[in-house]
Write an enzyme that holds these catalytic residues in place. Structure first.
Site: not given
Length: 441
Positions: A2-3, A60
């Site tokens: 996940p970014e 993030k």
């Protein structure tokens, strides 16, 4: 992993479906590695009965704002994800939950049931995520240490150029530094550098203002596009390097051009050498060449029997051996005979270990007297013959004493020619012991 686009998609899913609803039940995993700084019981008590008023994000990191603090805060790590059951349509691909899916998942770390029956779960299969309960998330680490958000707080060209001109590290490493700019991860960094035609090892301070403007534009365009499609990678443009990053070295191409992989900023990085040239400082170029050596190693391991890295190691080892030999020669320059002995050894390093023990053996054997010399004399004979000769050597009155004496002198002369001292005490006792035998004859 996940970014920014993935975390933003999760935030929007919560914002679209959960705002204004009350948390009636919660389940907190007993996992102190992920649930950081708060017990499951205290965390549960801080959630139930509260109403969700907002969903926020920086970089993030995401936090759910309730009608009173503390607020649950999520650092997604490598595999963190938000799932929402009961939401029929959502852009966030990982939020959809099928009827036959395990619910909540065994990887669920925080589970929330809302007053309208909707259920939300934060999961983490890899356990690199961190979930905290914080009074003011933006005032404490990690959020307080983040740089400007790449989507919400875009820099101007002048600000970006000025910031880069002060950094002498590689541009890829700088983009991954969350204290410089937050939200950019590995795949986004590779993408924006490819789109801007900048080498990942290019020194940040060496990038021109024109290239800085191009890079900043690519950052904005890539992130905005990824967010627009809800982080659904199947909808990313086909000319993005993203689609080939996971392919094997040697088989990865984009628009017909070969993709290579190096380590930049501590991460595996994809780039196109034909388009992304390193025009930075010489030190950065050298670092890039070293990393390209690693790329060649990966390629060879994949389909080639040869490997370049051992050759580099071999060369380095060879240099170190030459250097050591030079030191040995210098140390023995004052002794001509010893110098000749060292040069003999240098001609064949593989024999060095064999020659030195034999010289020591000569010294030891010569100091032991007749027995030691006799062993040297029998060096080319069989073991049984050696034993017989040694036994005969222990007898004082043998018929071959004269011959042995001659050979002893020859051996002593041979040893002296190699720079080794031969004690006269070894020869003199033999002459003393042999003289009576001559008289007897």
């Amino acid at each position: 992993m996940p970014e920014l686009p993935e975390v933003e998609a999760a935030r929007r899913a919560i914002e679209d479906s959960c705002i204004g609803k009350k948390i009636v039940r919660s389940i907190i995993a007993d996992d102190s590695k992920v649930i950081d700084g708060v017990s499951p019981i205290d965390f549960k008590a801080s959630l139930e009965g509260k109403t969700i008023v907002a969903a926020n994000r920086k970089g993030k990191n995401m936090w759910i704002e309730l009608d009173s603090p503390p607020f649950p805060t999520f650092q997604f790590g490598m595999a963190g994800a938000i799932y929402i059951k009961g939401v029929a349509v959502t852009k966030y691909k990982r939020s959809a939950v099928k009827d036959d899916d395990e619910w909540p998942s065994k990887y669920s770390k925080v589970f929330l049931e809302l007053d309208d029956g909707l259920e939300l779960s934060f999961t983490d299969k890899r356990r690199f995520a961190r979930v905290r309960s914080l009074e003011n998330p933006v005032s404490v680490p990690p959020i307080s240490e983040l740089g400007p958000d790449a989507l919400l707080e875009p820099m101007t060209v002048d600000e970006f150029y000025k910031a880069l001109s002060k950094k002498k590290i590689g541009i890829k490493a700088l983009l991954l530094d969350q204290s410089f700019i937050s939200g950019i991860g590995n795949w986004i960094a590779d993408e924006v550098l490819y789109q801007a035609r900048i080498h990942p090892m290019q020194s940040a301070s060496s990038i021109s203002k024109e290239d800085c403007a191009t890079l900043l534009k690519c950052i904005n365009e890539v992130i905005e596009k990824a967010v627009e499609v809800g982080a659904d990678s199947s909808q990313y443009p086909t000319n993005w390097i993203f689609h080939s990053r996971e392919k094997k070295p040697g088989k990865a191409v984009v628009d017909g051009k070969k993709i290579e992989f190096i380590t930049a900023g501590g991460r595996t990085s994809a780039f196109v050498p034909e388009l992304q040239k390193n025009t930075g400082a010489e030190s950065t170029k050298a670092a890039g060449k070293r990393q390209q050596g690693k790329v060649q190693k990966v390629e060879h391991n994949d389909g080639d029997s040869q490997d370049e890295e051992p050759e580099i190691e071999e060369t380095a080892a060879g240099k170190s051996k030459v250097k050591q030999r030079g030191i040995n020669t210098k140390r023995t320059s004052t002794n001509k005979k010893s110098k000749e002995s060292n040069s003999d050894n240098d001609e064949n390093d593989s024999d060095e270990g064999l020659k030195k023990p034999s010289v020591k053996a000569k010294q030891n054997r010569s100091s032991k007297g007749k027995g030691g010399v006799q062993k040297k004399k029998t060096g080319g004979t069989s073991p049984s013959a050696k034993r017989k000769l040694e036994e005969s050597g222990d007898e004082e009155d043998t018929d071959d004493d004269d011959n042995e004496q001659d050979k002893d002198h020859k051996l002593s002369s041979k040893t002296q020619s190699k720079g080794k001292k031969t004690t006269k005490r070894t020869a003199e006792p033999r002459q003393t012991r042999n003289k009576p035998s001559k008289k007897k004859k």
